[in-house]
Design a protein around this motif. Structure first.
Motif, PDB file in Angstrom:
ATOM      1  N   GLU A 279      11.017 -15.079  -0.674  1.00  0.00           N
ATOM      2  CA  GLU A 279      11.149 -16.510  -0.976  1.00  0.00           C
ATOM      3  C   GLU A 279      10.394 -17.364   0.035  1.00  0.00           C
ATOM      4  O   GLU A 279       9.729 -18.343  -0.332  1.00  0.00           O
ATOM      5  CB  GLU A 279      12.630 -16.902  -0.992  1.00  0.00           C
ATOM      6  CG  GLU A 279      12.877 -18.327  -1.431  1.00  0.00           C
ATOM      7  CD  GLU A 279      14.346 -18.654  -1.601  1.00  0.00           C
ATOM      8  OE1 GLU A 279      14.649 -19.773  -2.037  1.00  0.00           O
ATOM      9  OE2 GLU A 279      15.195 -17.788  -1.296  1.00  0.00           O
TER      10      GLU A 279
ATOM     11  N   GLU B 165       6.734 -17.057  -0.690  1.00  0.00           N
ATOM     12  CA  GLU B 165       6.408 -17.817  -1.899  1.00  0.00           C
ATOM     13  C   GLU B 165       6.237 -19.299  -1.580  1.00  0.00           C
ATOM     14  O   GLU B 165       5.378 -19.980  -2.152  1.00  0.00           O
ATOM     15  CB  GLU B 165       7.525 -17.622  -2.939  1.00  0.00           C
ATOM     16  CG  GLU B 165       7.401 -18.481  -4.190  1.00  0.00           C
ATOM     17  CD  GLU B 165       6.214 -18.141  -5.072  1.00  0.00           C
ATOM     18  OE1 GLU B 165       5.895 -18.951  -5.962  1.00  0.00           O
ATOM     19  OE2 GLU B 165       5.611 -17.066  -4.884  1.00  0.00           O
TER      20      GLU B 165
ATOM     21  N   HIS C 239      10.415 -14.768 -10.086  1.00  0.00           N
ATOM     22  CA  HIS C 239      10.284 -15.958  -9.241  1.00  0.00           C
ATOM     23  C   HIS C 239       8.993 -16.045  -8.427  1.00  0.00           C
ATOM     24  O   HIS C 239       8.676 -17.120  -7.918  1.00  0.00           O
ATOM     25  CB  HIS C 239      11.473 -16.033  -8.272  1.00  0.00           C
ATOM     26  CG  HIS C 239      12.806 -16.080  -8.955  1.00  0.00           C
ATOM     27  ND1 HIS C 239      13.250 -17.188  -9.641  1.00  0.00           N
ATOM     28  CD2 HIS C 239      13.784 -15.148  -9.064  1.00  0.00           C
ATOM     29  CE1 HIS C 239      14.460 -16.935 -10.148  1.00  0.00           C
ATOM     30  NE2 HIS C 239      14.798 -15.711  -9.805  1.00  0.00           N
TER      31      HIS C 239
END
Length: 289
Positions: free
Chosen positions: A193, A196, A225
């Protein structure tokens, strides 16, 4: 950019006067890491490599405004060292110590969660944002500043994969050795995450091992995601069932957690998997072209 650490990170070395702490403090300083203090109870007021030594974390944080800590203390003292760092307001702890009992790490994790402290490790080599800072025991000469993030359960494979990338002209944004213990800090999901969200990271290399299902859970996150390409490699492709291989968490049980299971999961979701380390830079270049 980078994730977790940069030139502004203010680092405390817990266990700075020990053999390992002193040796790696020198290496980190040579790389440019901003080490503002060290901890060694009873040796406050002394220095190591010009770094002031304090008796307690509370004293050190108040004096230096440190936000990051690295742990170089024996396993039996490491849980209390991590907790002391967290209770003193440290935002990120890197625990190098190996052999911390699982039951102690369960207690540590509760404190970290309560205080909002992140941790890398234990039993890990640390992390590096090339050209900015290195906090750990990583061989800095193999890293190159660039745009590929790397997450690995294996310290040795971290070095191997980075060397492959650098030799092929592919630089790294941040490389993180998360450690192979059953109970650890930040893991694949949290770090994916962060990568990203990092505008300078263009792709991610994920290195997994046999045992558990963390890599499979990460695969679902990548599929649902991640907008950035991810390349994977899994160690232990010839490991026998039921035999621990290196890390405490690297054990296949009841026919699950094999490298073949993980490879099938990733390829089934369309995530490229390298069978050999030298395939990693080839896949990365292909995805970024």
């Amino acid at each position: 950019m980078s994730i977790l650490i940069d030139k502004k990170s203010r680092v405390i070395v817990q266990g700075i006067t020990g053999r390992d702490g002193a040796f790696h403090t020198k290496k980190m300083l040579e790389y440019g890491t901003h080490i503002v203090g060290g901890i060694s109870p009873g040796k406050g007021g002394t220095t190591v490599e010009g770094v002031p030594v304090f008796n307690t974390m509370q004293e050190a944080v108040l004096e230096t405004w440190a936000d990051t800590s690295i742990i170089f203390v024996p396993a039996r003292f490491a849980p209390d060292a991590i907790i002391e760092a967290s209770e003193s307001g440290i935002r990120l702890v890197i625990a190098i110590s190996e052999g911390i009992p699982v039951i102690d790490m369960l207690r540590v994790k509760e404190v970290l969660k309560r205080n909002g402290t992140s941790m890398i490790g234990p039993n890990c080599p640390g992390l590096i944002s090339p050209g900015k800072a290195m906090i750990g025991i990583l061989p800095t000469n193999i890293f190159k500043e660039g745009h590929v993030g790397l997450i690995s359960r294996s310290g040795t494979l971290t070095y191997e994969m980075v060397d492959q990338l650098t030799r092929n002209g592919i630089g790294q944004s941040t490389c993180i050795g998360i450690g192979g213990d059953p109970i650890a800090g930040l893991y694949y999901l949290e770090l994916l995450e962060l990568f990203e969200e990092d505008p300078e990271t263009k792709a991610v290399v994920l290195i997994g091992e046999i045992g558990g299902d963390a890599e499979e859970i990460a695969a679902e996150f990548i599929k649902n995601h991640m907008t950035k390409p991810v390349v994977a490699f899994f160690a232990g492709q010839t490991a026998p069932v039921g035999k621990q291989m290196g890390h405490a968490g690297a054990i296949i049980s009841s026919g699950s957690g094999t490298a073949q299971d993980k490879i099938a999961c990733y390829e089934g979701l369309g995530i490229p998997v390298a069978r050999e380390p030298e395939e990693i830079p080839v896949l990365v270049k292909k995805l970024l072209s």
